[in-house]
Design a protein around this motif. Sequence first.
Motif, mmCIF file in Angstrom:
data_model
loop_
_atom_site.group_PDB
_atom_site.id
_atom_site.type_symbol
_atom_site.label_atom_id
_atom_site.label_comp_id
_atom_site.label_asym_id
_atom_site.label_seq_id
_atom_site.Cartn_x
_atom_site.Cartn_y
_atom_site.Cartn_z
ATOM 1 N N ALA A 47 -25.173 8.590 13.297
ATOM 2 C CA ALA A 47 -25.277 8.611 11.839
ATOM 3 C C ALA A 47 -26.254 9.664 11.330
ATOM 4 C CB ALA A 47 -25.652 7.230 11.308
ATOM 5 N N GLY A 48 -26.228 10.849 11.951
ATOM 6 C CA GLY A 48 -27.070 11.940 11.476
ATOM 7 C C GLY A 48 -28.529 11.839 11.863
ATOM 8 N N HIS A 49 -28.847 10.940 12.779
ATOM 9 C CA HIS A 49 -30.227 10.773 13.216
ATOM 10 C C HIS A 49 -30.329 10.823 14.735
ATOM 11 C CE1 HIS A 49 -30.538 9.060 9.161
ATOM 12 N NE2 HIS A 49 -31.737 9.614 9.208
ATOM 13 N N LEU A 50 -31.471 11.292 15.195
ATOM 14 C CA LEU A 50 -31.834 11.223 16.600
ATOM 15 C C LEU A 50 -33.030 10.287 16.667
ATOM 16 C CD1 LEU A 50 -32.131 14.033 19.154
ATOM 17 C CD2 LEU A 50 -34.099 12.570 18.772
ATOM 18 N N VAL A 51 -32.972 9.303 17.561
ATOM 19 C CA VAL A 51 -34.043 8.324 17.691
ATOM 20 C C VAL A 51 -34.575 8.373 19.117
ATOM 21 C CG1 VAL A 51 -34.702 5.896 17.532
ATOM 22 C CG2 VAL A 51 -33.009 6.833 15.943
ATOM 23 N N VAL A 52 -35.882 8.554 19.230
ATOM 24 C CA VAL A 52 -36.571 8.493 20.513
ATOM 25 C C VAL A 52 -37.254 7.137 20.584
ATOM 26 C CG1 VAL A 52 -38.440 9.456 21.911
ATOM 27 C CG2 VAL A 52 -36.954 10.981 20.596
ATOM 28 N N GLY A 53 -37.069 6.435 21.687
ATOM 29 C CA GLY A 53 -37.727 5.151 21.895
ATOM 30 C C GLY A 53 -38.528 5.172 23.179
ATOM 31 N N VAL A 54 -39.757 4.671 23.113
ATOM 32 C CA VAL A 54 -40.601 4.554 24.301
ATOM 33 C C VAL A 54 -41.058 3.103 24.382
ATOM 34 C CG1 VAL A 54 -42.724 5.285 25.442
ATOM 35 C CG2 VAL A 54 -41.309 6.972 24.245
ATOM 36 N N ALA A 55 -40.695 2.440 25.483
ATOM 37 C CA ALA A 55 -41.007 1.023 25.673
ATOM 38 C C ALA A 55 -42.026 0.860 26.791
ATOM 39 C CB ALA A 55 -39.735 0.246 26.010
ATOM 40 N N ASP A 56 -42.923 -0.102 26.595
ATOM 41 C CA ASP A 56 -43.898 -0.436 27.624
ATOM 42 C C ASP A 56 -44.088 -1.948 27.642
ATOM 43 O OD1 ASP A 56 -46.037 -1.218 25.749
ATOM 44 O OD2 ASP A 56 -46.322 0.921 25.395
ATOM 45 N N HIS A 98 -39.098 16.120 9.611
ATOM 46 C CA HIS A 98 -37.669 16.197 9.947
ATOM 47 C C HIS A 98 -36.900 15.019 9.357
ATOM 48 C CE1 HIS A 98 -38.090 19.673 12.542
ATOM 49 N NE2 HIS A 98 -39.239 19.140 12.932
ATOM 50 N N GLY A 99 -37.358 14.528 8.220
ATOM 51 C CA GLY A 99 -36.628 13.494 7.488
ATOM 52 C C GLY A 99 -36.574 12.146 8.171
ATOM 53 N N GLY A 100 -37.577 11.811 8.941
ATOM 54 C CA GLY A 100 -37.552 10.552 9.679
ATOM 55 C C GLY A 100 -38.802 9.726 9.494
ATOM 56 N N GLY A 101 -39.041 8.854 10.451
ATOM 57 C CA GLY A 101 -40.184 7.963 10.381
ATOM 58 C C GLY A 101 -40.451 7.299 11.714
ATOM 59 N N ARG A 115 -37.628 8.170 14.454
ATOM 60 C CA ARG A 115 -36.332 8.626 13.936
ATOM 61 C C ARG A 115 -36.512 10.007 13.306
ATOM 62 N NH1 ARG A 115 -34.764 8.208 8.913
ATOM 63 N NH2 ARG A 115 -36.299 6.602 8.469
ATOM 64 N N PHE A 116 -35.587 10.908 13.648
ATOM 65 C CA PHE A 116 -35.527 12.249 13.072
ATOM 66 C C PHE A 116 -34.179 12.432 12.392
ATOM 67 C CE2 PHE A 116 -38.133 12.704 16.891
ATOM 68 C CZ PHE A 116 -39.187 13.497 16.469
ATOM 69 N N GLY A 117 -34.148 13.095 11.260
ATOM 70 C CA GLY A 117 -32.883 13.547 10.703
ATOM 71 C C GLY A 117 -32.431 14.744 11.519
ATOM 72 N N LEU A 118 -31.185 14.744 11.955
ATOM 73 C CA LEU A 118 -30.687 15.861 12.758
ATOM 74 C C LEU A 118 -30.485 17.105 11.903
ATOM 75 C CD1 LEU A 118 -28.057 14.108 15.015
ATOM 76 C CD2 LEU A 118 -30.045 15.395 15.799
ATOM 77 N N PRO A 119 -30.789 18.274 12.453
ATOM 78 C CA PRO A 119 -30.482 19.515 11.732
ATOM 79 C C PRO A 119 -28.973 19.638 11.518
ATOM 80 C CG PRO A 119 -31.901 19.942 13.629
ATOM 81 C CD PRO A 119 -31.442 18.511 13.730
ATOM 82 N N VAL A 120 -28.580 20.371 10.514
ATOM 83 C CA VAL A 120 -27.165 20.596 10.231
ATOM 84 C C VAL A 120 -26.499 21.171 11.469
ATOM 85 C CG1 VAL A 120 -25.524 21.884 8.817
ATOM 86 C CG2 VAL A 120 -27.588 20.927 7.779
ATOM 87 N N GLY A 121 -25.382 20.597 11.863
ATOM 88 C CA GLY A 121 -24.621 21.068 13.017
ATOM 89 C C GLY A 121 -24.978 20.385 14.323
ATOM 90 N N ALA A 122 -26.085 19.653 14.351
ATOM 91 C CA ALA A 122 -26.465 18.937 15.572
ATOM 92 C C ALA A 122 -25.877 17.534 15.517
ATOM 93 C CB ALA A 122 -27.984 18.856 15.698
ATOM 94 N N GLY A 123 -25.901 16.866 16.638
ATOM 95 C CA GLY A 123 -25.456 15.476 16.678
ATOM 96 C C GLY A 123 -24.069 15.289 17.217
#
Length: 118
Positions: free
Chosen positions: A49-58, A85-88, A105-113
């Motif tokens: 959905a136009g976002h890239l999400v990085v998750g780090v669990a411990d 980058h339009g995220g949080g 969460r990052f908003g993906l650049p146009v054309g990515a994803g």
Amino acid sequence: MAEHLPAVGVAPRSAFADAVLLVTSELVANALRHAPRTPVIDVGITVAAGHLVVGVADAEPRLPDLGEEGMGAGLRLVTELAADHGGGVGAEPAADHDGKIVLVRFGLPVGAGTNPRG
């Protein structure tokens, strides 16, 4: 992480890729620093959905203080890069083990994803 970004259409060595890699590095460093008894740190990446999400669990159940007064320099940097980058940033208890996951969460650049290989 760097190896997975091109597969989702993120240009290697771009400013966006650099931001994602720096955020991932900061989150892993925080997990090592603040959850020292964690035997394994899980790092994941999701694109939708136009976002890239990085998750780090411990395995540390205590959630980080994401308020302006409670953040250290590392989390402040992570928050700023995500916002640029339009995220949080968020954190929640882990669903499948004792511990937590920090999500950026990052908003993906146009054309990515999308997978450029079709």
